[in-house]
Structure formats: C-alpha cells, structure tokens
Design an enzyme around this catalytic site. Structure first.
Site, PDB file in Angstrom:
ATOM      1  N   ASP A 125      15.715 -79.996 -90.395  1.00 45.73           N
ATOM      2  CA  ASP A 125      16.594 -78.843 -90.174  1.00 45.73           C
ATOM      3  C   ASP A 125      17.908 -79.090 -90.925  1.00 45.73           C
ATOM      4  O   ASP A 125      18.494 -80.163 -90.789  1.00 45.73           O
ATOM      5  CB  ASP A 125      16.879 -78.676 -88.672  1.00 45.73           C
ATOM      6  CG  ASP A 125      15.624 -78.304 -87.880  1.00 45.73           C
ATOM      7  OD1 ASP A 125      14.629 -77.896 -88.502  1.00 45.73           O
ATOM      8  OD2 ASP A 125      15.649 -78.425 -86.639  1.00 45.73           O
TER       9      ASP A 125
ATOM     10  N   HIS B 131       9.778 -82.851 -88.970  1.00 42.32           N
ATOM     11  CA  HIS B 131       8.905 -82.374 -87.907  1.00 42.32           C
ATOM     12  C   HIS B 131       8.072 -81.208 -88.429  1.00 42.32           C
ATOM     13  O   HIS B 131       8.364 -80.659 -89.491  1.00 42.32           O
ATOM     14  CB  HIS B 131       9.717 -81.992 -86.663  1.00 42.32           C
ATOM     15  CG  HIS B 131      10.885 -81.092 -86.935  1.00 42.32           C
ATOM     16  ND1 HIS B 131      12.054 -81.536 -87.549  1.00 42.32           N
ATOM     17  CD2 HIS B 131      11.073 -79.777 -86.701  1.00 42.32           C
ATOM     18  CE1 HIS B 131      12.899 -80.528 -87.666  1.00 42.32           C
ATOM     19  NE2 HIS B 131      12.328 -79.432 -87.162  1.00 42.32           N
TER      20      HIS B 131
ATOM     21  N   HIS C  19       9.315 -80.322 -92.218  1.00 42.81           N
ATOM     22  CA  HIS C  19      10.652 -80.006 -92.734  1.00 42.81           C
ATOM     23  C   HIS C  19      11.688 -80.768 -91.919  1.00 42.81           C
ATOM     24  O   HIS C  19      11.379 -81.293 -90.842  1.00 42.81           O
ATOM     25  CB  HIS C  19      10.935 -78.499 -92.617  1.00 42.81           C
ATOM     26  CG  HIS C  19      11.054 -78.020 -91.195  1.00 42.81           C
ATOM     27  ND1 HIS C  19       9.956 -77.812 -90.376  1.00 42.81           N
ATOM     28  CD2 HIS C  19      12.138 -77.747 -90.421  1.00 42.81           C
ATOM     29  CE1 HIS C  19      10.350 -77.418 -89.187  1.00 42.81           C
ATOM     30  NE2 HIS C  19      11.674 -77.375 -89.167  1.00 42.81           N
TER      31      HIS C  19
ATOM     32  N   ARG D 195       1.863 -69.606 -78.968  1.00 43.81           N
ATOM     33  CA  ARG D 195       2.925 -70.519 -78.534  1.00 43.81           C
ATOM     34  C   ARG D 195       4.273 -69.898 -78.833  1.00 43.81           C
ATOM     35  O   ARG D 195       4.448 -69.239 -79.858  1.00 43.81           O
ATOM     36  CB  ARG D 195       2.782 -71.836 -79.287  1.00 43.81           C
ATOM     37  CG  ARG D 195       3.927 -72.804 -79.074  1.00 43.81           C
ATOM     38  CD  ARG D 195       3.602 -74.153 -79.698  1.00 43.81           C
ATOM     39  NE  ARG D 195       4.658 -75.107 -79.423  1.00 43.81           N
ATOM     40  CZ  ARG D 195       5.702 -75.318 -80.224  1.00 43.81           C
ATOM     41  NH1 ARG D 195       5.832 -74.635 -81.357  1.00 43.81           N
ATOM     42  NH2 ARG D 195       6.618 -76.207 -79.895  1.00 43.81           N
TER      43      ARG D 195
HETATM   44  C1  OGA Z   1      12.283 -74.881 -86.387  1.00 44.20           C
HETATM   45  C2  OGA Z   1      11.323 -75.776 -85.710  1.00 44.20           C
HETATM   46  C3  OGA Z   1       9.818 -76.185 -83.888  1.00 44.20           C
HETATM   47  C4  OGA Z   1       9.017 -75.465 -82.862  1.00 44.20           C
HETATM   48  O1  OGA Z   1      12.305 -73.672 -86.043  1.00 44.20           O
HETATM   49  O2  OGA Z   1      13.035 -75.370 -87.259  1.00 44.20           O
HETATM   50  O3  OGA Z   1      11.204 -76.882 -86.136  1.00 44.20           O
HETATM   51  O4  OGA Z   1       8.432 -76.157 -82.050  1.00 44.20           O
HETATM   52  N1  OGA Z   1      10.648 -75.319 -84.648  1.00 44.20           N
HETATM   53  O5  OGA Z   1       8.957 -74.244 -82.878  1.00 44.20           O
HETATM   54 NI    NI Z   2      12.844 -77.423 -87.418  1.00 42.32          NI
END
Ligand code: OGA
Ligand code: NI
Length: 365
Positions: A236, A291, A234, A301
C-alpha cells in the site's frame, strides 16, 4: 451484447466483474484471459488455504490512555512490525456492532444494480470501480467503492447518484465509521512512534485532520479461484491501512521467508499494515509488506478500511534518531503532493511497489 463479446471483450466492452461472476457461475464459461495470472504466480489452493491461516500478533489497546501502560505495547509492536509488517488490534474502541453495520452498508452498496453503481464511476481511486479497463493482464476480481477523506468524503454526491432523493442514514454511517477509524489511525501513529523510541506526537501531530480514504472492497465468488486474485500482490503506498475483513478469509501476506501466509479473520479485530510512504518516513526501520487477496469459489467476501495518507504538504523525512551508521538514510525528503505529481508521469506506469525507491530512494553503498 453477445455473450462472447462480454466474456472476451475488447476494452470498450469489458464487463463489470460482479456481472461477470454471475454469468460464469450460471454458464460454466471459463474465466476471461485478462483475469488469468501466469502459472508461476498462481496460489496453491489444494490444502484448503482459506482455513489455513495465522492469527496476526495482537495488540490490545484497552489501556491506550494510560501512558505508562501504553509504553508496554512498544516492544510488542516493534516485534510485530519487524516480523510481519502487519498486526491486529483489539479493544480498539470501535464497537463490533458498528463494524458489522459498516459491513452491511458495504454489502448493500454492492447489491445495487450495476447501472446504478456505475453512476458513481468517477475514475481511478474515487467512487465506484468494477471494470478496471486500464489493467490488461491480471485484472483484479473485485469491485470497490472509495470515499475521499473527511469531512466531505464526496459521500453526498455518491448518495445522490445512487438514490435520487439521497440517503442521510447512509451518509451518516459512512462518516461515523470513518471518524472512528481515523481516530484509531491517529492512535496507531502514536504507538508506532513510541515503538521506534520517538516522541509520541512525531507523526500524530500531522493527523489532527484525517487524511486518506475509506474504501469498500467486494470480491464476488469466482468459479476458478486458482487462476486469479481479488487483489494481486502489492504494497500500500499510503501511510497506514486499517482493515476490517469479514469471516470468509483470503487476505495473505508475504512472510520474511517469502511464503504467503493467510490472515485469520477475527470479528473483533482490525488488521493494520504499514504503507510505503511510512516506510520512507521511518527510514525503513519497518517495512511495507506485500499482500494479496485470494478469491473464493462459493462465497462473496467484503472488506473495508481506512487508507491513511500522509498530509500533502508535510516534508517526509526520517527523524534524526532513525538515521545512523548502521541505518544510513534511505530516502530523500519529499512531500506526498510531489509524489502524487510524479506518479502521473507516463514512465511511472507499472512501477508498483518499487515506486518510492525510484522516486526518492538513495543508493547507499
Ligand atoms: C487493499 C487491500 C485487502 C483485503 O485494498 O489495498 O490490500 O483483504 N485489501 O481486501
Ligand atoms: Ni493493500
């Protein structure tokens, strides 16, 4: 509820992801269909992808307050944003101990019993989410707590629901880390403006009050990590994201060659990326990069971050300096409030990363 219903459940019996993780680890049952992604999109975990990661370009903010020293960061930042759309900052002014403390606060939230966390299930992007019933395919393997922008953040309401007598220490911790991240976000908008040759305050003037959300993500261990994602690919939608990730790893970004690259965790650093609305604001001089998050077979995690949103009523329009023959205007002027309104329309479901282009994109010849 029968275990079969829990595992394969219809929308009213979708099990909470953290509970499901425990159940699958205990029973060796397969991952339910709704989490399974198509074969062509699956990550290749064979070459120990968690360790195979890259250190993002690092921007050292030690000399931020000295404007001539600071200007030396501009080309580095421009390079990082052009090459990756992501960078990390160090000496950012938030003590490592505070970041660790916030991480612990996050873990303690997620370790509460499911029925307690779900007292805060207020709806999408607010409070607690652990089921994602509206996602039919490719459900994310995560649970999350989201707090709204300062000063209120809805934090007392959350604390009152989690602990009947409230929890002042918790509320203070959430506010403290959010304030610090919001200060940092404002500084980053200064650096970004300078890196684009704009007046330092071009964006920062709109962030005297922090906008946006603080969000904690928890990715439980997943026994079949090659079949699903903690977060699907996605971009942001917000302005900027400042993220702290713990040492487990799993965040990947899409490189310019379309290959996915792991982001190496670093406990002193914060990871920053540009969101879609900022891309529109700067006429796509830097891109909002895709990402995703891999899950881990044995380790939970945690990540948390500030998702800085644009101020609702400011017209987002590329500054004149960023529009020329070589860079024709890419987006019509719009406000974030208009965008949010537009997103509520049924035809906008699933538009994902193309949302801004559809909403405000200009078709240039
Ligand atoms: C998000 C995201 C990445 C992560 O919350 O938009 O990309 O490493 N998180 O949690
Ligand atoms: Ni994100």
């Amino acid at each position: 509820m029968a275990q079969a219903a829990l595992l394969h459940g219809s929308s009213d019996s979708i099990i909470n992801t953290a509970d499901l993780a425990r159940l699958l680890l205990d029973t060796n049952n397969p991952l339910p269909q709704r989490f399974i992604i198509p074969e062509s999109e699956r990550p290749n975990l064979s070459d120990n992808i968690y360790r195979d990661s890259t250190t993002l370009p690092t921007i050292d903010l030690s000399n931020f307050d000295d404007s001539s020293e600071r200007l030396q960061l501009a080309p580095l930042l421009a390079q990082a944003c052009t090459q990756w759309g992501f960078f990390q900052v160090v000496n950012h002014g938030i003590p490592v101990e505070l970041l660790c403390k916030a991480k612990e606060v996050g873990f303690s939230l997620f370790s509460l019993p499911t029925e307690v966390k779900e007292r805060c299930a207020f709806g999408i992007t607010k409070g607690y989410e652990g089921r994602f019933p509206y996602v039919e395919k490719g459900a994310p393997w995560l649970e999350a707590f989201t707090f709204e922008a300062l000063p209120n953040m809805g934090v007392e309401e959350v604390a009152g629901r989690l602990w009947h007598e409230g929890n002042q220490e918790f509320c203070d911790s959430i506010r403290e880390i959010t304030n610090l991240l919001a200060d940092l976000a404002r500084k980053i908008t200064v650096l970004l403006a300078e890196s684009l040759g704009l007046e330092s305050n071009t964006f920062a003037q709109h962030f005297t009050e922090p906008k946006g959300r603080l969000r904690f993500n928890h990715y439980p261990p997943c026994p079949q990590p090659a079949l699903t994602f903690g977060a699907n690919a996605h971009t942001d939608p917000n302005m900027l994201t400042i993220l702290y990730q713990d040492e487990v790893g799993g965040l990947q970004i899409r490189g310019r060659d379309d290959k996915w690259v792991g982001v190496k965790p670093c406990k002193e650093a914060l990871v920053i990326n540009i969101g879609d609305s900022f891309q529109a604001w700067i006429n796509s001089r830097y891109l909002s990069v895709e990402h995703r998050v891999l899950v881990n077979p044995t380790r939970a995690r945690l990540s948390f971050g500030l998702f800085l949103g644009p101020p609702e009523d400011v017209v987002i329009q590329a500054p004149r300096e960023l529009v020329d023959d070589e860079h024709p205007q890419q987006y019509k002027p719009f406000t974030w409030a208009e965008y949010l309104e537009w997103r509520k329309k049924p035809e906008c479901r699933g538009v994902g990363r193309t949302a801004f282009k559809r909403f405000a994109g200009i078709d240039n010849p």
